[in-house]
Every structure is written in C-alpha cells, then in structure tokens.
Design a protein around this motif. Structure first.
Motif, short mmCIF file in Angstrom:
data_model
loop_
_atom_site.label_atom_id
_atom_site.label_comp_id
_atom_site.label_asym_id
_atom_site.label_seq_id
_atom_site.Cartn_x
_atom_site.Cartn_y
_atom_site.Cartn_z
N THR A 44 63.51 144.69 -21.16
CA THR A 44 63.00 143.59 -20.68
C THR A 44 61.98 144.17 -19.57
OG1 THR A 44 64.53 142.07 -21.28
CG2 THR A 44 63.11 141.33 -19.45
N ASP A 93 61.12 147.27 -19.25
CA ASP A 93 59.88 148.10 -19.89
C ASP A 93 58.85 147.49 -20.36
OD1 ASP A 93 61.00 150.56 -19.03
OD2 ASP A 93 61.98 151.06 -21.21
N GLU A 94 59.12 146.20 -21.12
CA GLU A 94 58.29 145.22 -21.93
C GLU A 94 57.33 144.58 -20.90
OE1 GLU A 94 57.76 141.71 -25.16
OE2 GLU A 94 59.80 142.44 -24.37
N TYR A 140 53.19 144.90 -19.81
CA TYR A 140 52.42 143.94 -19.62
C TYR A 140 51.71 143.98 -18.26
CZ TYR A 140 54.72 141.04 -23.20
OH TYR A 140 55.40 140.42 -24.34
#
Length: 118
Positions: free
Chosen positions: A101, A103-104, A108
């Motif tokens: 989470t 890294d994602e 963004y």
C-alpha cells in the motif's frame, strides 16, 4: 522514501518524535538530501514536494505503528455487518499489506509530482 520509512519502522518509538520539528543533524542531512534530489529532478522550489513526500512517509509510519500497537484489530467482520452503511469499506476493507500500500501510494504521489513539472 522506502529506506526512510524502513528506518522509522525499525525504531517504532521514533513515530513519537514526529510531532515536533526535526532539527537534529541526521534529520537535517536527510532533508538536505531530499531537497538536493528534488532540485536535481527539476523542482526549482523543492519545499512543497519535500513537504508532500515527508508527510506521506511520516503519516504512513504513524498509522502502521499505531495500528500494530493496537493489536491489528480485524475490522472485516465489523464492516461486513454494516455493509448497508459502509458499502465501499465492506467491499474493500481497511486491512492491507502495509508495504504494498505504501509503494502504490508513493507511486501515485510521484506520478502527480512528475506531471506538475511538465
């Protein structure tokens, strides 16, 4: 950002220090490195980008440390029982892989920052 987050997580007590200005030599060296890196990446005024990244890292650490210290409550059952009131949360839940989470979300943030320079 990942290494800094990792260092903070290896020392969970450090999250308690994040509510004050970080003016020690290690914090200042990290901030200097961040400003230099952002300037080299094309940010002519790196303060806002550094602020965004720093707050993302510190916020994720505070959330993870707090969650883990609370015993990592299983919220899935609670939310599924209240799916009529919280349908999106019942479907997607609050539990997640902290690293994935992070890294994602970092992706963004970096994508948006890159677009702002164009």
């Amino acid at each position: 950002m990942r290494r800094w987050r990792g260092a903070l997580l290896r020392h969970p007590w450090s999250a308690t220090l994040l509510d004050r200005p970080l003016m020690g030599p290690h914090a200042l060296e990290r901030t200097e490195f961040l400003y230099e890196s952002l300037t080299a990446a094309g940010f002519t005024a790196p303060k806002t980008a550094a602020y965004s990244l720093s707050n993302y890292v510190m916020g994720s650490v505070i959330m993870q440390v707090t969650w883990e210290r609370s015993g990592g409550t299983d919220t899935g059952h609670f939310l599924r029982e209240r799916a009529d009131r919280y349908p999106a949360l019942a479907e997607h839940g609050l539990e997640h892989d902290w690293d994935a989470t992070f890294d994602e979300g970092l992706g963004y943030l970096l994508e948006g920052m890159a677009r702002s320079r164009q």
